[in-house]
Design an enzyme around this catalytic site. Sequence first.
Site, PDB file in Angstrom:
ATOM      1  N   GLU A 103       0.809  -1.225   0.000  1.00  0.00           N
ATOM      2  CA  GLU A 103       0.000   0.000   0.000  1.00  0.00           C
ATOM      3  C   GLU A 103       0.844   1.278   0.000  1.00  0.00           C
ATOM      4  OE1 GLU A 103      -0.703  -0.352   4.831  1.00  0.00           O
ATOM      5  OE2 GLU A 103      -1.767   1.162   3.682  1.00  0.00           O
ATOM      6  N   THR A 125       2.619  -8.255  -0.652  1.00  0.00           N
ATOM      7  CA  THR A 125       2.560  -8.167   0.810  1.00  0.00           C
ATOM      8  C   THR A 125       2.113  -9.505   1.360  1.00  0.00           C
ATOM      9  OG1 THR A 125       1.348  -7.357   2.740  1.00  0.00           O
ATOM     10  CG2 THR A 125       0.265  -7.007   0.645  1.00  0.00           C
ATOM     11  N   ASP A 127       0.634  -9.702   3.990  1.00  0.00           N
ATOM     12  CA  ASP A 127      -0.624  -9.414   4.688  1.00  0.00           C
ATOM     13  C   ASP A 127      -1.850  -9.608   3.806  1.00  0.00           C
ATOM     14  OD1 ASP A 127       0.962  -8.764   6.781  1.00  0.00           O
ATOM     15  OD2 ASP A 127       0.456  -6.644   6.865  1.00  0.00           O
ATOM     16  N   MET A 169       1.595 -12.044  11.772  1.00  0.00           N
ATOM     17  CA  MET A 169       1.558 -10.695  11.211  1.00  0.00           C
ATOM     18  C   MET A 169       0.168 -10.399  10.638  1.00  0.00           C
ATOM     19  SD  MET A 169       5.248  -9.803   9.581  1.00  0.00           S
ATOM     20  CE  MET A 169       6.603  -9.328  10.649  1.00  0.00           C
ATOM     21  N   GLY A 170      -0.060  -9.133  10.355  1.00  0.00           N
ATOM     22  CA  GLY A 170      -1.375  -8.697   9.876  1.00  0.00           C
ATOM     23  C   GLY A 170      -1.711  -7.409  10.581  1.00  0.00           C
ATOM     24  N   ARG A 171      -1.215  -6.316   9.991  1.00  0.00           N
ATOM     25  CA  ARG A 171      -1.330  -5.005  10.623  1.00  0.00           C
ATOM     26  C   ARG A 171      -2.775  -4.487  10.618  1.00  0.00           C
ATOM     27  NH1 ARG A 171       1.839  -0.787  11.533  1.00  0.00           N
ATOM     28  NH2 ARG A 171       3.724  -1.897  10.966  1.00  0.00           N
ATOM     29  N   GLU A 222      -1.272  -9.466  14.764  1.00  0.00           N
ATOM     30  CA  GLU A 222      -0.572  -8.402  15.509  1.00  0.00           C
ATOM     31  C   GLU A 222      -1.416  -7.127  15.635  1.00  0.00           C
ATOM     32  OE1 GLU A 222       2.892  -7.127  13.294  1.00  0.00           O
ATOM     33  OE2 GLU A 222       1.734  -7.023  11.452  1.00  0.00           O
ATOM     34  N   VAL A 273       9.842 -14.480  10.760  1.00  0.00           N
ATOM     35  CA  VAL A 273       9.970 -15.826  10.195  1.00  0.00           C
ATOM     36  C   VAL A 273       8.963 -15.980   9.043  1.00  0.00           C
ATOM     37  CG1 VAL A 273       9.409 -18.249  10.716  1.00  0.00           C
ATOM     38  CG2 VAL A 273      10.845 -16.952  12.263  1.00  0.00           C
ATOM     39  N   GLN A 274       7.811 -15.309   9.205  1.00  0.00           N
ATOM     40  CA  GLN A 274       6.749 -15.402   8.183  1.00  0.00           C
ATOM     41  C   GLN A 274       7.135 -14.715   6.878  1.00  0.00           C
ATOM     42  OE1 GLN A 274       2.751 -14.495  10.495  1.00  0.00           O
ATOM     43  NE2 GLN A 274       4.534 -13.683  11.554  1.00  0.00           N
TER      44      GLN A 274
HETATM   45  O1  F6P Z   1       3.407  -5.135   5.822  1.00  0.00           O
HETATM   46  C1  F6P Z   1       3.870  -6.379   6.118  1.00  0.00           C
HETATM   47  C2  F6P Z   1       4.306  -6.488   7.538  1.00  0.00           C
HETATM   48  O2  F6P Z   1       4.805  -7.775   7.589  1.00  0.00           O
HETATM   49  C3  F6P Z   1       3.247  -6.211   8.602  1.00  0.00           C
HETATM   50  O3  F6P Z   1       2.400  -7.285   8.864  1.00  0.00           O
HETATM   51  C4  F6P Z   1       4.088  -5.861   9.789  1.00  0.00           C
HETATM   52  O4  F6P Z   1       3.409  -5.050  10.701  1.00  0.00           O
HETATM   53  C5  F6P Z   1       5.218  -5.118   9.174  1.00  0.00           C
HETATM   54  O5  F6P Z   1       5.367  -5.625   7.866  1.00  0.00           O
HETATM   55  C6  F6P Z   1       6.495  -5.220   9.969  1.00  0.00           C
HETATM   56  O6  F6P Z   1       7.538  -4.785   9.201  1.00  0.00           O
HETATM   57  P1  F6P Z   1       8.988  -4.306   9.680  1.00  0.00           P
HETATM   58  O7  F6P Z   1       9.242  -4.934  11.008  1.00  0.00           O
HETATM   59  O8  F6P Z   1       9.883  -4.816   8.603  1.00  0.00           O
HETATM   60  O9  F6P Z   1       8.952  -2.828   9.721  1.00  0.00           O
END
Ligand code: F6P
Length: 342
Positions: A103, A125, A127, A169-171, A222, A273-274
């Site tokens: 995005e 992504t 996500d 993960m999954g903001r 998350e 890890v994901q």
């Molecule tokens: O956008 C993908 C993502 O994996 C999110 O789920 C996560 O919040 C973020 O990236 C974390 O990214 P980084 O730790 O690299 O800033």
Amino acid sequence: MRVGVLTGGGDCPGLNAVIRAVVRKGERHYRDELVGFRDGWKGVLEGDTMPLDVERCRGILPRGGTILGSSRTNPYKVEGGPDRVKKTLAELAVDALIAIGGEDTLGVAHKLSGDGVQVVGVPKTIDNDLSATEVTFGFDTAVQIATDAIDRLHTTAESHDRVLVCEVMGRHAGWIATYAGIAGGAAEVLVPEVEFDIDEVCEFLKRRHEKGRYASIVVVAEGAKPKEGTLALQSGEVDAFGHVRLGGIGNILAEEIEKRTGFETRVTVLGHVQRGGTPTAFDRVLATRFGVDAIDAVHDGDFGHMVALQAGRIVRVPLADAVGELKTVDPELVGVAQVFFG
Ligand code: F6P
């Protein structure tokens, strides 16, 4: 043509497969010259490039990460950023750019396209929260990694009669949590789309134990949010796109579950890890199809567009459609996960 390629934002399995496909078709079919920009938009701002050709791309198909490097640099947050981007492209005689990102990266691509830069987007992504494409590459790999982890958590949870909280993960969207939760047989799945009630979560677990199931897996995205005023969350640093660094809900949840139910509870935060390691076959194929169509889009002059997957076919959609609104989990799918709660 001289075509620039960049990868921006969090990395994702399949990025190298896109790069390889762009280079292969660009060089062999169109006789293009490809230029790699290092570390996302940072490389374009600073004119930091690396040569990209078929030889350089040998062996990268199954490799995770990105040979170009990535960053969360936002040219619109840098003094004179968009002009610096245009200057670099003019100085290097780059005719068009292929921006591979989520995005944020594609949001910048969209704005630059409005400012006259010839750009084509490729959605990535883990996500899976980008609109206008049914799925992004990287998601399938992340779901498989999370599912494997949940399978492993089951056996240790059963040996010790424990609740195991698994944070994935999954903001903004709970796609990984929902898919991995369903695939891994989770007793609860908590996603950003549905605010959770900690009382209800604990009630489910207690009922499950009363029925003789002493081990439970709770999958939490998350970005999952508790109902207002029910649980205090930590807040972290903010990046150039205004996103807070997440990661912590799993610990808070595990502590609260143990306190309220008396069940021994542990937490596993899967984290990066994901995002690492080799992409699944599905992601390699999708990434390859995206890469091939992205370089075709450049030659068709389809700038300001993103390649996407719709009904199994690769299509091109305006970048505006991709970045306008995030794609959250379909309530029907949340409903499927809920059938197995408790
Ligand atoms: O956008 C993908 C993502 O994996 C999110 O789920 C996560 O919040 C973020 O990236 C974390 O990214 P980084 O730790 O690299 O800033």
